[in-house]
Design an enzyme around this catalytic site. Structure first.
Site, PDB file in Angstrom:
ATOM      1  N   ASP A 255      64.709  45.352  35.948  1.00 60.14           N
ATOM      2  CA  ASP A 255      66.155  45.124  35.978  1.00 60.14           C
ATOM      3  C   ASP A 255      66.840  46.471  36.152  1.00 60.14           C
ATOM      4  O   ASP A 255      66.675  47.358  35.320  1.00 60.14           O
ATOM      5  CB  ASP A 255      66.596  44.450  34.676  1.00 60.14           C
ATOM      6  CG  ASP A 255      68.081  44.116  34.619  1.00 60.14           C
ATOM      7  OD1 ASP A 255      68.795  44.391  35.604  1.00 60.14           O
ATOM      8  OD2 ASP A 255      68.526  43.589  33.584  1.00 60.14           O
ATOM      9  N   ASP A 261      74.002  54.302  34.452  1.00 60.09           N
ATOM     10  CA  ASP A 261      74.626  54.784  33.221  1.00 60.09           C
ATOM     11  C   ASP A 261      73.627  55.545  32.358  1.00 60.09           C
ATOM     12  O   ASP A 261      73.987  56.525  31.687  1.00 60.09           O
ATOM     13  CB  ASP A 261      75.222  53.607  32.438  1.00 60.09           C
ATOM     14  CG  ASP A 261      76.330  52.916  33.197  1.00 60.09           C
ATOM     15  OD1 ASP A 261      77.055  53.595  33.939  1.00 60.09           O
ATOM     16  OD2 ASP A 261      76.476  51.688  33.042  1.00 60.09           O
TER      17      ASP A 261
END
Length: 320
Positions: A255, A261
């Site tokens: 994923d 981030d």
């Protein structure tokens, strides 16, 4: 702020969302229905994600943002606090709906995300400017990190207040939006992916070779720049040098949600600790690669030991 952590103080100004992650085999076409294999609810939002990524790596982090007076907002604050993020400056908006993100994750590991900003758009420029200035004055925080999941005036206020107080400004221009060139000139670094670099430059940036060309052009607009290129790592440039940091090969791509981030969080922690840009990018690439091997965003972020920042004896490693 918790000054027993490793890096100098970091302020994160940005979004906090509740992520609703749906696993589907492939994207649905127009008029097509695709059956999902699962639904996962996790804390997210680019600002909160980056704050957690920093805290996991022992960054001393204060988060400036807004959530609603609802169950999602309460959960987001609890999660941030449990990670060691200072939430003193998270505003709770009465009768507001906490931001949320609808995340579709495909069997390939890639994703598509739709964000409903909610109370993230309740942040005001005046509050952000005053809060950033106050935190720097009270704590000596030397770094401010912002992203673009907020209104344009929030980016302006955050950068202006931080730069005016002498703090280092890191801007992750994601998702892409137009920013005044004078603000870009204060960023050290400006962090973008291929799509965002394309928006800035007006030509398609795809792959490491194009990203290297892109950083060569963008370095004249800002103090330093990083262009991430997914599985190919990241390219960087400052006033004196430039380079490409390839990514290690992950054991599996499960994923990619929040991997960017993780990269920004690790980059910011290393820069706040005094590392040079190349070293910080190297650690950021390791963090992003680690994150894609697990589902979700914040839940996939590494500890120092996971990415070679801590020895077997538990000592923090200062170089890479």
């Amino acid at each position: 702020m918790n000054n027993d952590r490793g890096a100098a103080g970091i302020i994160v100004v940005g979004s906090a969302n509740q992520d609703y992650i749906v696993r589907v085999p492939v994207p649905a076409g127009p008029g097509e229905t695709v059956l999902a294999s699962g639904l996962l609810q996790q804390p997210g939002g680019k600002g909160a994600n980056q704050a957690v990524a920093m805290a996991r790596l022992r960054g001393d982090v204060s988060f400036v943002g807004s959530v609603g007076d609802d169950a999602d907002g309460a959960q987001l604050i609890r999660e941030l606090r449990s990670e060691g993020v200072d939430t003193t400056n998270v505003e709770i908006i009465s009768r507001g709906r906490t931001g949320l993100a609808l995340v579709l994750v495909y069997d390939s590991g890639e994703n598509s995300i739709t964000v409903v900003p909610g109370t993230n758009f309740a942040l005001t420029a005046d509050r952000v400017s005053r809060t950033v200035g106050r935190i720097i004055a009270e704590t000596g925080a030397a770094t401010m990190v912002a992203q673009a999941e907020v209104l344009p005036e929030i980016i302006t206020a955050a950068i202006s207040a931080a730069a005016g107080a002498g703090a280092r400004v890191i801007l992750n221009l994601a998702p892409y939006q137009r920013v005044d060139p004078e603000l870009l000139a204060r960023c050290d670094p400006l962090v973008v992916n291929e799509a965002e670099a394309s928006g800035l430059l007006g030509w398609e940036v795809r792959g490491a070779a194009a990203a290297q060309r892109a950083v060569g052009q963008l370095r004249h607009r800002t103090r330093s720049v990083v262009v991430t290129v997914g599985a190919e790592g990241a390219c960087w440039a400052d006033a004196e040098n430039d380079g490409h940091v390839p990514a290690p090969v992950p054991s599996a791509v499960v994923d990619t949600t929040g991997a960017g981030d993780a990269f920004v969080g690790a980059l910011a922690v290393r820069l706040a600790a005094g590392a040079g840009l190349e070293e910080a990018v190297t650690i950021g690439v390791r963090a992003g690669t680690f994150a894609v091997q697990s589902p979700g965003a914040q839940s996939s972020y590494p500890s120092p030991a996971d990415i070679g920042l801590e020895s077997a004896e538990g000592q923090v490693v200062t170089g890479v």
